[in-house]
Every structure is written in C-alpha cells, then in structure tokens.
Design an enzyme around this catalytic site. Structure first.
Site, mmCIF file in Angstrom:
data_model
loop_
_atom_site.group_PDB
_atom_site.id
_atom_site.type_symbol
_atom_site.label_atom_id
_atom_site.label_comp_id
_atom_site.label_asym_id
_atom_site.label_seq_id
_atom_site.Cartn_x
_atom_site.Cartn_y
_atom_site.Cartn_z
ATOM 1 C CB SER A 53 -5.156 -46.062 -7.203
ATOM 2 O OG SER A 53 -5.353 -46.346 -5.650
ATOM 3 C CG ASP A 92 -2.720 -46.533 -11.626
ATOM 4 O OD1 ASP A 92 -2.833 -46.377 -12.774
ATOM 5 O OD2 ASP A 92 -3.150 -47.691 -10.868
ATOM 6 C CG ASP A 117 -9.493 -45.040 -16.519
ATOM 7 O OD1 ASP A 117 -10.002 -44.670 -17.844
ATOM 8 O OD2 ASP A 117 -9.314 -46.081 -16.027
ATOM 9 C CG ASN A 247 -0.154 -49.995 -14.833
ATOM 10 O OD1 ASN A 247 1.030 -49.516 -15.270
ATOM 11 N ND2 ASN A 247 -1.133 -48.970 -14.549
ATOM 12 C CE LYS A 248 3.607 -57.610 -12.381
ATOM 13 N NZ LYS A 248 2.857 -58.792 -13.049
ATOM 14 C CB THR A 250 -3.813 -57.778 -7.810
ATOM 15 O OG1 THR A 250 -4.957 -56.748 -8.243
ATOM 16 C CG2 THR A 250 -4.395 -58.937 -7.147
HETATM 17 O O1 G3H Z 1 -3.341 -49.454 -12.529
HETATM 18 C C1 G3H Z 1 -3.182 -50.681 -11.853
HETATM 19 C C2 G3H Z 1 -3.120 -51.987 -12.375
HETATM 20 O O2 G3H Z 1 -3.711 -52.074 -13.570
HETATM 21 C C3 G3H Z 1 -2.971 -53.021 -11.636
HETATM 22 O O3 G3H Z 1 -3.470 -54.247 -12.067
HETATM 23 O O4 G3H Z 1 -4.317 -55.072 -9.771
HETATM 24 O O5 G3H Z 1 -4.300 -56.686 -11.843
HETATM 25 O O6 G3H Z 1 -2.121 -55.680 -10.823
HETATM 26 P P1 G3H Z 1 -3.684 -55.718 -11.024
HETATM 27 ZN ZN ZN Z 2 -5.122 -50.223 -14.090
#
Ligand code: G3H
Ligand code: ZN
Length: 335
Positions: A53, A92, A117, A247-248, A250
């Site tokens: 990101s 990202d 985005d 997408n993960k 957090t």
């Molecule tokens: O683009 C990354 C995500 O949408 C991550 O989402 O932080 O809820 O896992 P998250």
């Molecule tokens: Zn996201």
C-alpha cells in the site's frame, strides 16, 4: 523466476474462476510478515499475492514513498526467488495523486498488478482516472484493479465513514468504460478490525454484480476488500459468488502485534531493568551490575516468533481461500 508478471497472474485468476477458489491478497507492512507468508504459501503449494500500500511504501522508505516502494518490491522479488511457487506483487489502494509512481512501477516492472483507487471520486471522474491507468498499463501485461462503491473504515491512507454499495448496472458500465481487469466491489465488508458476525454482508448483491457482468461478457474477477474478521463460512459464500481476491491487512497486523506483545511480556525481565536499577540505556548499563539479556532483546528473537505465527495463520487463511495445491509452478518452470 518466482516473481511472476501480470500475464501469469491473469492465468492464475482464470484458473481460480474456473475451479472455484480465490487468493488471499496479503498486505505486507514488515519483512517478517513477508517471510512468514512465503513459508506458508510454499508449504501449502499455493501461489502468493503480496500487496504494497502507499502507506507501507512510505513507512518502508522512512517517509520516501518511492524509495520504499522500490525497496519493498525488490525485497519481495529477491526473497521469493528460492520458493517453488509464483509470487505476485500488487500495488494496493494507489490513488490519482500517485499516477507518476504508478507509471514508474509499470515501466520498471516492479509489480504484477496495480489497484487504482478513485472510489472517493464521483462516477465519471472514477472512470476517467481508472481508465488513464488502464491505458498506461496497455502492452505491459500488468493488470489493473479499479474500485466502484465505498468500503467503510480506514485502510492506510484511505478512509470512509460510510459504506456505499456497488450497483450492478453501474458496475457493468464501469468495467466496460474503464477496461479494468479486476473490479473491487463494496458489499458490506469493512476495512480495519471488523466482526464478521455483525456485518451486513450482501452476498445477493455480489451475485447480482457477477451475473450482470457476465451478461455483458465482462467476466472480470471480483475483489473483496476489508476481509479481516470475516468468518470462514462468509469467505466460502463470497467465493461461490465470483470473488477471486480477498484483501487482508489488519489480520496480519494483529498477529504481528499480538506475538510481539506476548514475547516481550514473557521476557520483560531480560529487557527492562528491575526497580532500583538506574535506567542507563544511554550507556547500555555499563556502570551497574544488572545487564539486559541479548537472547531476548535481539530483534531476531521476536522476529522469528512473528514469522512462525504469520505462517501458522496464513496456512489457515489459504485453506479458507482454497488456493492450497493450486500453484502454477509447472507452467512457471516450463517458461
Ligand atoms: O486493501 C486492503 C484491504 O482491503 C485490507 O483490509 O485491513 O480489513 O484486512 P483489512
Ligand atoms: Zn482495501
């Protein structure tokens, strides 16, 4: 070369669509997360999608986003080399303010795909910005993901107080006019710490979006953001409705923080001087009797624990996505 380009990534998504599985797309904010992921994905025989990101790039570069992006991309490509799987890199949540960096990442082939985005913009402006990136990608093989709708919560530098669900008709028009390779949709997930139990997940809407796109001959893979905290059954249901990328971020951040917290709590006496001892960090306690314990304060000690825990959790998430055993390795070796 285990780092694989967008052409190979497209093949991976086609396989996922045909065989009904998905990829977890894993944000990497620290090298120990990356190494834990590489170990897990190689063990599971799954290809790995790593995400960078803008915030992670800025942090890695000590405030210089460009330097951070280049070094993170190089780190992933170098470390991936000995692993017997395909490793893809996705940018990202890059925004309209980062078009120069996007162009550089494409020109220098730093990535396999890019998410633009512009979902905070109005529909026409979102199309215009997303289309610019798709046009720039033409001929590079790099895939472009664009987003329609708004996902509630905070992810890095993107935040939204409310959710705006993706409308199926607009989704078809959006994909048609932008030419995006993947579409990120908003169907009730949230960025950040969320509880799957409490989310109003609109699986029906995901299904309608997929059907509407298919009707128009636009069979693009769908992307779900903000999937940390989704229950396994919710993940399975979403994959059944055409989601190919989840997408993960957090979740790994928590695993990192939790593991470090437990490790340091268990070894505090080797790091923090007992009461009555002068807190002489500046001289590394050279004057007194007490000494800290190098075995526990060396960053590699906690780092090993973090890698092992990320690996363990990633294996669970790979099973949820169904990507275990699906590597394109053979095709990669054939080239
Ligand atoms: O683009 C990354 C995500 O949408 C991550 O989402 O932080 O809820 O896992 P998250
Ligand atoms: Zn996201």
């Amino acid at each position: 070369m285990p780092f694989c380009d967008g052409v190979r990534l497209k093949t991976a998504y086609c396989k996922a669509q045909a065989e009904g599985f998905a990829f977890m797309a894993n944000n990497v904010a620290a090298p120990n997360i990356l190494i834990g992921l590489l170990e897990a994905y190689a063990e599971a025989d799954s290809d790995l999608l790593v995400q960078i990101s803008p915030g992670a790039a800025k942090f890695a570069g000590g405030g210089d986003k460009r330097a951070g992006l280049r070094s993170l991309s190089a780190l992933v490509r170098e470390l991936a080399d000995p692993y017997p799987i395909c490793v893809f890199i996705n940018l990202d949540h890059f925004t309209a303010g980062e078009l120069e960096l996007i162009a550089e990442a494409m020109d220098d082939r730093l990535v396999s795909s890019i998410m633009i985005d512009a979902s905070q913009e109005a529909f026409e402006e979102n199309i215009r910005v997303s289309r610019t990136v798709v046009e720039k990608a033409r001929g590079t093989g790099i895939l472009v993901e664009a987003e329609l709708g708004k996902i509630k919560g905070v992810e890095d530098e993107i935040s939204s107080d409310e959710a705006l669900y993706t409308a199926p008709d607009e989704a078809a028009e959006f994909v048609e006019r932008t030419g995006a390779d993947l579409l990120a949709i908003s169907v009730g997930t949230q960025h950040g710490v969320s509880k799957g139990r409490d989310l109003e997940l609109r699986v029906d809407l995901a299904a309608r979006i997929r059907d509407r796109l298919t009707e128009s001959g636009l069979n693009v893979p769908l992307v779900l953001h903000g999937t940390s905290g989704l229950l396994p059954e919710q993940v399975r249901e979403m994959i059944g409705y055409g989601i190919c990328k989840l997408n993960k971020d957090t979740h790994y951040q928590y695993v990192y923080g939790r593991t470090a917290c437990e490790f340091f709590a268990a070894h505090a006496e080797g790091i923090i001087p007992p009461s009555g001892v002068e807190d002489d960090v500046a001289n590394l306690f050279a004057r007194g009797d007490w000494s800290p314990d190098k075995k526990v304060f060396d960053p590699r000690a906690v780092g090993k624990e973090i890698r092992a825990k990320v690996r363990e959790i990633a294996l669970v998430l790979i099973e949820q996505a169904g990507s275990a055993g699906k590597t394109l390795r053979e095709q990669r070796e054939g080239h």
